[in-house]
Design an enzyme around this catalytic site. Structure first.
Site, mmCIF file in Angstrom:
data_model
loop_
_atom_site.group_PDB
_atom_site.id
_atom_site.type_symbol
_atom_site.label_atom_id
_atom_site.label_comp_id
_atom_site.label_asym_id
_atom_site.label_seq_id
_atom_site.Cartn_x
_atom_site.Cartn_y
_atom_site.Cartn_z
ATOM 1 N N ASP A 67 0.869 -1.175 0.000
ATOM 2 C CA ASP A 67 0.000 0.000 0.000
ATOM 3 C C ASP A 67 0.912 1.232 0.000
ATOM 4 O O ASP A 67 2.147 1.118 -0.132
ATOM 5 C CB ASP A 67 -0.996 -0.044 1.164
ATOM 6 C CG ASP A 67 -0.360 0.260 2.520
ATOM 7 O OD1 ASP A 67 0.873 0.374 2.604
ATOM 8 O OD2 ASP A 67 -1.126 0.375 3.506
ATOM 9 N N CYS A 98 3.283 -2.939 3.986
ATOM 10 C CA CYS A 98 2.415 -1.796 4.313
ATOM 11 C C CYS A 98 3.167 -0.977 5.352
ATOM 12 O O CYS A 98 4.374 -1.161 5.529
ATOM 13 C CB CYS A 98 1.025 -2.231 4.750
ATOM 14 S SG CYS A 98 0.906 -3.080 6.335
ATOM 15 N N THR A 151 3.165 -0.883 8.688
ATOM 16 C CA THR A 151 3.712 -1.733 9.755
ATOM 17 C C THR A 151 3.966 -3.157 9.301
ATOM 18 O O THR A 151 4.647 -3.906 10.006
ATOM 19 C CB THR A 151 2.714 -1.810 10.920
ATOM 20 O OG1 THR A 151 1.472 -2.334 10.402
ATOM 21 C CG2 THR A 151 2.485 -0.447 11.557
ATOM 22 N N HIS A 189 10.825 -23.671 8.976
ATOM 23 C CA HIS A 189 9.797 -24.361 9.771
ATOM 24 C C HIS A 189 8.370 -24.175 9.262
ATOM 25 O O HIS A 189 7.556 -25.092 9.373
ATOM 26 C CB HIS A 189 9.868 -23.887 11.234
ATOM 27 C CG HIS A 189 11.059 -24.444 11.965
ATOM 28 N ND1 HIS A 189 11.223 -24.327 13.321
ATOM 29 C CD2 HIS A 189 12.159 -25.127 11.513
ATOM 30 C CE1 HIS A 189 12.354 -24.923 13.703
ATOM 31 N NE2 HIS A 189 12.945 -25.398 12.617
ATOM 32 N N HIS A 237 7.722 -30.505 10.658
ATOM 33 C CA HIS A 237 7.218 -29.175 10.309
ATOM 34 C C HIS A 237 6.121 -29.271 9.241
ATOM 35 O O HIS A 237 5.175 -28.482 9.232
ATOM 36 C CB HIS A 237 8.367 -28.285 9.845
ATOM 37 C CG HIS A 237 9.431 -28.146 10.886
ATOM 38 N ND1 HIS A 237 9.202 -27.547 12.103
ATOM 39 C CD2 HIS A 237 10.705 -28.602 10.924
ATOM 40 C CE1 HIS A 237 10.291 -27.603 12.838
ATOM 41 N NE2 HIS A 237 11.227 -28.246 12.147
#
Ligand code: RB5
Length: 145
Positions: free
Chosen positions: A8, A65, A67, A98, A133
């Site tokens: 964004d 974005c 954060t 993992h 995993h």
């Protein structure tokens, strides 16, 4: 290997840096936007990028974005997407080893360009370990239904 990238407005600048970096490293990068700093909604970008991975057109993807939080939440709503929000190299390495994450999310207002490049390198260099995993990823898939 084709890689999809999207952001964004809050992640636009870092997305441009990482797009160029991936291209320098020889990846073919599909950019699903945004293409300037005008305000856009990160779920729209996440959905477009996830489609490229789910269709097989791209092997994995990078989302940015402000954060990294909103765009990672949106991506993780898409069945088959395992998007890891990462802010350090160790997490980037471990999420490949993992979780076999097929998307990385970063915060353009949180993570500087040099660290972000190192994060991508750590992810690219790591290999999924499979075994126990894979069983855990299968359980994630079962939760998705
Ligand atoms: C946009 O202002 C900002 O909310 C977005 O980039 C992101 O940080 C949301 O999680």
């Amino acid at each position: 290997m084709k890689v999809v990238i999207g952001s964004d407005h809050g992640g636009f600048e870092l997305k441009e840096v990482l797009k160029n970096y991936l291209e320098e490293k020889g990846f073919c990068v599909t950019d699903v936007g945004c293409y300037d700093t005008a305000s856009v909604d990160y779920p729209d970008i996440a959905e477009k990028a996830c489609e490229k991975v789910l269709s097989g057109e791209c092997g994995w993807g990078v989302l940015v974005c402000g954060t990294g939080i909103g765009i990672s939440i949106a991506a993780n709503k898409v069945r088959g997407i395992r998007c890891a929000l990462v802010s350090n190299e160790y997490s980037a390495e471990m999420t490949k080893r993992h979780n076999n994450s097929n998307m990385l999310a970063l915060g353009g207002r949180v993570t500087g360009p040099d660290l972000a490049k190192n994060i991508l390198n750590a992810y690219i260099s790591a290999e999924f370990e499979g075994g126990r995993h894979q069983s855990r990823i299968d359980k994630i898939k079962a939760i998705e239904g």
